[in-house]
Design an enzyme around this catalytic site. Structure first.
Site, mmCIF file in Angstrom:
data_model
loop_
_atom_site.group_PDB
_atom_site.id
_atom_site.type_symbol
_atom_site.label_atom_id
_atom_site.label_comp_id
_atom_site.label_asym_id
_atom_site.label_seq_id
_atom_site.Cartn_x
_atom_site.Cartn_y
_atom_site.Cartn_z
ATOM 1 N N LYS A 145 -35.021 -16.546 3.973
ATOM 2 C CA LYS A 145 -34.736 -16.841 2.572
ATOM 3 C C LYS A 145 -33.257 -16.645 2.215
ATOM 4 O O LYS A 145 -32.651 -17.508 1.562
ATOM 5 C CB LYS A 145 -35.613 -15.952 1.683
ATOM 6 C CG LYS A 145 -35.370 -16.078 0.203
ATOM 7 C CD LYS A 145 -36.429 -15.319 -0.559
ATOM 8 C CE LYS A 145 -36.530 -13.860 -0.120
ATOM 9 N NZ LYS A 145 -35.740 -12.937 -0.955
ATOM 10 N N ARG A 188 -39.247 -10.249 -9.487
ATOM 11 C CA ARG A 188 -40.223 -9.593 -8.627
ATOM 12 C C ARG A 188 -41.522 -9.296 -9.356
ATOM 13 O O ARG A 188 -42.505 -8.917 -8.730
ATOM 14 C CB ARG A 188 -39.661 -8.262 -8.099
ATOM 15 C CG ARG A 188 -38.677 -8.419 -6.968
ATOM 16 C CD ARG A 188 -38.615 -7.138 -6.142
ATOM 17 N NE ARG A 188 -37.366 -7.053 -5.387
ATOM 18 C CZ ARG A 188 -37.134 -7.714 -4.269
ATOM 19 N NH1 ARG A 188 -38.059 -8.495 -3.755
ATOM 20 N NH2 ARG A 188 -35.979 -7.592 -3.651
ATOM 21 N N ARG A 200 -34.707 -9.211 15.521
ATOM 22 C CA ARG A 200 -33.511 -9.184 14.679
ATOM 23 C C ARG A 200 -32.650 -7.965 15.001
ATOM 24 O O ARG A 200 -33.148 -6.859 15.144
ATOM 25 C CB ARG A 200 -33.952 -9.160 13.210
ATOM 26 C CG ARG A 200 -32.864 -9.383 12.230
ATOM 27 C CD ARG A 200 -33.404 -9.941 10.952
ATOM 28 N NE ARG A 200 -34.016 -8.920 10.111
ATOM 29 C CZ ARG A 200 -34.375 -9.146 8.847
ATOM 30 N NH1 ARG A 200 -34.206 -10.325 8.305
ATOM 31 N NH2 ARG A 200 -34.919 -8.183 8.136
ATOM 32 N N ARG A 237 -32.969 -3.051 13.541
ATOM 33 C CA ARG A 237 -33.061 -2.370 12.242
ATOM 34 C C ARG A 237 -34.184 -1.354 12.284
ATOM 35 O O ARG A 237 -35.242 -1.623 12.812
ATOM 36 C CB ARG A 237 -33.352 -3.388 11.141
ATOM 37 C CG ARG A 237 -32.156 -4.210 10.742
ATOM 38 C CD ARG A 237 -32.572 -5.326 9.815
ATOM 39 N NE ARG A 237 -33.466 -4.841 8.768
ATOM 40 C CZ ARG A 237 -33.432 -5.281 7.512
ATOM 41 N NH1 ARG A 237 -32.544 -6.180 7.152
ATOM 42 N NH2 ARG A 237 -34.277 -4.829 6.632
ATOM 43 N N ARG A 292 -44.527 -3.916 5.453
ATOM 44 C CA ARG A 292 -43.611 -4.588 4.506
ATOM 45 C C ARG A 292 -44.160 -5.948 4.075
ATOM 46 O O ARG A 292 -44.023 -6.350 2.924
ATOM 47 C CB ARG A 292 -42.225 -4.783 5.138
ATOM 48 C CG ARG A 292 -41.350 -3.538 5.055
ATOM 49 C CD ARG A 292 -40.142 -3.674 5.963
ATOM 50 N NE ARG A 292 -39.199 -4.685 5.517
ATOM 51 C CZ ARG A 292 -38.360 -5.325 6.336
ATOM 52 N NH1 ARG A 292 -38.381 -5.083 7.624
ATOM 53 N NH2 ARG A 292 -37.523 -6.206 5.855
#
Ligand SMILES: [Zn+2]
Length: 225
Positions: A21, A96, A133, A161, A172
């Site tokens: 995104k 949100r 990632r 990460r 998540r």
């Protein structure tokens, strides 16, 4: 397809972590000459600059809470009022909540239609993408695939990460879907709400987004006349 008759491009991008995104929002914004507005970036900058907003945001986040609707709405309203957003914007990270979404609708009154796109990617693909990632351990840059072991900006070592482990990623994604479902329900009846299949190479997703957003924007303008 592009718009050249001066109509505003007011865009909200929704999508789970790993859907691309942020990258897509940036590409669309650059291509159409409108600002990409990320509320996460605004909050981080405010915290770094220790402004009044930054102080409130930091205290809220330190207690594990989300920054409240009123604060977020104020930030976005102020940002959309700046000159560079007069011809439109791409919002990333806002709204949100349904309260934020209806406040955004009120802000759109004099600005034309809002186009909302949701980038959809199967969960297993997202988990695989996020596990692969890497970020720079020194400057925090997101590593494109060309950087194999070190950062292309500062030479720092690339690391996974800490919030990209498998279990954490699935959690998540669950949180994302729980939070986003009411928003999708809020927008989904509109002709200006579009779902984009994000399980394709980034350039194909870019093209699909471009076409969907421009078509929705044109269609909504014809309806208004
Ligand atoms: Zn670096």
């Amino acid at each position: 397809m592009s718009l050249n008759n001066g109509a505003a491009l007011n865009v909200v991008m929704l999508g789970p972590p790993g859907a691309g995104k942020g990258t897509q929002a940036e590409r669309f914004a650059r291509r159409h000459g409108v600002p990409k507005i990320s509320t996460g970036d605004i909050l981080r900058e405010a915290v770094a600059a220790a402004t009044e907003l930054g102080r409130v945001a930091r205290e809220t986040m330190e207690t594990g809470n989300l920054v409240g609707d009123d604060v977020m709405i104020g930030i976005v309203e102020e940002r959309l009022g700046r000159a560079d957003a007069a011809r439109g914007f791409v919002l990333d990270g806002f709204p949100r909540t349904v309260v934020q979404a209806s406040a955004l609708d009120r802000m759109m009154n004099a600005r034309g239609k809002l186009v909302v796109v949701e980038i959809v990617v199967p969960e297993d693909v997202l988990v695989r993408r996020l596990a692969a990632r890497r970020i720079c351990s020194v400057c925090g840059a997101n590593a494109p695939v060309e950087w194999t072991t070190t950062c292309g900006k500062c030479g720092g070592a690339l690391v996974q990460r800490t919030d990209d482990g498998d279990g954490i990623v699935r959690e998540r994604l669950k949180v994302y879907h729980r939070q986003t479902k009411p928003l999708v329900d809020y927008y989904s009846g509109r002709p200006t709400f579009k779902t984009i299949d994000g399980n394709h190479p980034p350039n194909e997703v870019t093209a699909a987004l471009d076409q969907a957003i421009c078509q929705a924007s044109v269609a909504s303008r014809q309806v208004r006349r």
